[in-house]
Write a protein that holds these residues in place. Structure first.
Motif, PDB file in Angstrom:
ATOM      1  N   MET A  14       0.874  -1.093   0.002  1.00 45.12           N
ATOM      2  CA  MET A  14      -0.133   0.011  -0.017  1.00 45.12           C
ATOM      3  C   MET A  14       0.956   1.295  -0.104  1.00 45.12           C
ATOM      4  O   MET A  14       1.593   1.551   1.028  1.00 45.12           O
ATOM      5  N   SER A  15       0.768   2.261  -1.064  1.00 44.96           N
ATOM      6  CA  SER A  15       1.617   3.451  -1.178  1.00 44.96           C
ATOM      7  C   SER A  15       1.242   4.529  -0.237  1.00 44.96           C
ATOM      8  O   SER A  15       1.906   5.472  -0.281  1.00 44.96           O
ATOM      9  N   GLN A  16       0.102   4.427   0.177  1.00 46.44           N
ATOM     10  CA  GLN A  16      -0.563   5.577   1.008  1.00 46.44           C
ATOM     11  C   GLN A  16       0.070   5.852   2.376  1.00 46.44           C
ATOM     12  O   GLN A  16       0.565   4.984   2.851  1.00 46.44           O
ATOM     13  N   SER A  17       0.671   7.151   2.443  1.00 42.46           N
ATOM     14  CA  SER A  17       1.313   7.457   3.706  1.00 42.46           C
ATOM     15  C   SER A  17       0.498   7.923   4.744  1.00 42.46           C
ATOM     16  O   SER A  17      -0.403   8.986   4.307  1.00 42.46           O
ATOM     17  N   ILE A  18       0.227   7.436   5.833  1.00 37.54           N
ATOM     18  CA  ILE A  18      -0.646   7.622   6.880  1.00 37.54           C
ATOM     19  C   ILE A  18       0.053   8.336   8.164  1.00 37.54           C
ATOM     20  O   ILE A  18       0.887   7.397   8.571  1.00 37.54           O
TER      21      ILE A  18
END
Length: 352
Positions: free
Chosen positions: A1-5
Motif C-alpha cells: 500500500m503506497s498511501q502514507s498515513i
C-alpha cells in the motif's frame, strides 16, 4: 500500500514537511463551509506560504453530488490547475470522497492529500482510496479507487465537533473492532461518551485505522477480503438512501451503527453468531444512537435499495456477515424473508 498515513497532533509541521517533498506548481485546498470557517484558518501560515487557492462547497452529504463535483472541476480549470497541481481535501468524509474523485478525474488525475476533520473521515473515508459522489438517489453510486498521496490524522480537529459527529465516527470503529477481536470490541463498548476528550481517542483511532489499512493493503480494489469492511453497510446505505428520500438525512455512522444491528441479526440467523454479543451491541447502539424508525411498510423500499447496492451483481442482496468476532464471511446472499425477519428483530431490539 503506497498511501502514507501520518498520526500526529502537530498537523502544520507534518503538512509543511509533506509539501516540501512534493513537486507541484499550484496548490488547491477544498473545504466545505464549516471547515472553511472553523479549521482552515489553523493552517493559514503553511498554506499562505504556498499561495493556496481555496475551493469551498456547501456542507452536508446532500451536496456530495455532481453539481458540487462540477464546481470543483471548474474552479481547478479556471485557476490554471495542471497535472502537476496538488489538491488538499480538508474536511469530513463528504469532502475527502468528493475531492478525491475530483482530483482523480481532472485531467485524468492530479495528486491529492486528505486531512480528515471528523472522526468518521479519519477512521473511514480518508483512508483506503475509495472516492465518489451520490447519484440518482443512491449513496456513493459513482466513483473510482484512488489513494491520496498522504493522509494526516489528528485528534485536534475533533475538538470542534459536536458529540453526534464523534458517535458517527465511533460506529466505524465498532465495525473494525468486530472484524478484529473481542478484546478491542469490549474496550469500545465500555467507552464513556459523557466523560471523554478527543485525546482519549488517539490510540483507539490509530488501532482502528490500522485494521482497515491492513485489509486494504491485501485487497485494494475490493475483489475479495476488502468486502469485510462492508459489514453493516448494505443495510446502512439502504437506511441512508431511505432517509434521503424522506428529505431527512441521517449521519453515515449512525446508519452504519443501525445497519450493523440488522446484519448481526442476519449473522445470528444464517451463521449462528452469538446472540449474547448481538444483544450487547444492540443495547449499546440503542443507548447511544437511538433508533432509525421504520415500519413494515418500509420493507419493500429497503429491499429494493439493498438489491441496487454496489455489491449486488444480479439483484441479489449481498452481505458481509460474521461467524464470530474476527471471523468474517463475505458474499453472503440473504433471502427477502431473512431480511424481513431481521428488520422485525431490529425493531424489537431498538424498541420501535
Amino acid at each position: 500500500m503506497s498511501q502514507s498515513i501520518i498520526f500526529t497532533n502537530e498537523i502544520n509541521q507534518a503538512l509543511a514537511q509533506l509539501l516540501s517533498e512534493m513537486d507541484f506548481n499550484k496548490l488547491f485546498v477544498l473545504t466545505d463551509e464549516n471547515t472553511a470557517h472553523y479549521v482552515a484558518p489553523k493552517f493559514g501560515e503553511t498554506l499562505y506560504t504556498h499561495n493556496a487557492i481555496n475551493i469551498t462547497i456547501p456542507a452536508g452529504d446532500t451536496y456530495k453530488n455532481i453539481e458540487s463535483l462540477a464546481h470543483v472541476w471548474s474552479e481547478l480549470g479556471n485557476n490554471g490547475a495542471t497535472r502537476r497541481s496538488l489538491l488538499i481535501n480538508l474536511g469530513g468524509g463528504m469532502v475527502t470522497d468528493l475531492g478525491g474523485f475530483a482530483a482523480s478525474t481532472f485531467k485524468r488525475g492530479i495528486p491529492f492529500f486528505n486531512i480528515p476533520t471528523t472522526l468518521l473521515s479519519a477512521v473511514d473515508a480518508a483512508v483506503g482510496g475509495k472516492t465518489g459522489i451520490n447519484f440518482n438517489g443512491l449513496k456513493n453510486e459513482v466513483g473510482v479507487f484512488n489513494e491520496a498521496k498522504a493522509v494526516i490524522i489528528s485528534t485536534i480537529p475533533l475538538y470542534t465537533l459536536p458529540i453526534e459527529e464523534v458517535k458517527s465516527g465511533f460506529a466505524e470503529m465498532l465495525k473494525h473492532s468486530l472484524l478484529k477481536d473481542s478484546s478491542t470490541f469490549n474496550k469500545l463498548l465500555a467507552f464513556d461518551f459523557d466523560n471523554y476528550t478527543p485525546d482519549h481517542l488517539l490510540d483507539l483511532l490509530e488501532e482502528s485505522v490500522n485494521v482497515k489499512r491492513d485489509i486494504v493493503a491485501q485487497d485494494p480494489h475490493e475483489k475479495g477480503l476488502r468486502r469485510a469492511l462492508n459489514l453493516g453497510h448494505t443495510v446502512g446505505h439502504a437506511f441512508e438512501s431511505l432517509a434521503m428520500q424522506r428529505l431527512a438525512p441521517i449521519p453515515h455512522g449512525y446508519a452504519v451503527a443501525w445497519g450493523m444491528v440488522v446484519e448481526l441479526v442476519l449473522s445470528h440467523l444464517m451463521l449462528k453468531f452469538d446472540s449474547t454479543i448481538l444483544h450487547r451491541y444492540a443495547q449499546f447502539v440503542h443507548d447511544n444512537y437511538g433508533a432509525f424508525h421504520i415500519t413494515c411498510d418500509d420493507y419493500p423500499a429497503l429491499i429494493a435499495l439493498m438489491q441496487h447496492d454496489k455489491k449486488s451483481n444480479r439483484g441479489e442482496m449481498n452481505f458481509s456477515l460474521l461467524n464470530a468476532i474476527g471471523d468474517i464471511k463475505i458474499n453472503c446472499e440473504a433471502s427477502e424473508d431473512d431480511v424481513k425477519a431481521s428488520l422485525d428483530i431490529y425493531r424489537d431490539l431498538m424498541h420501535i
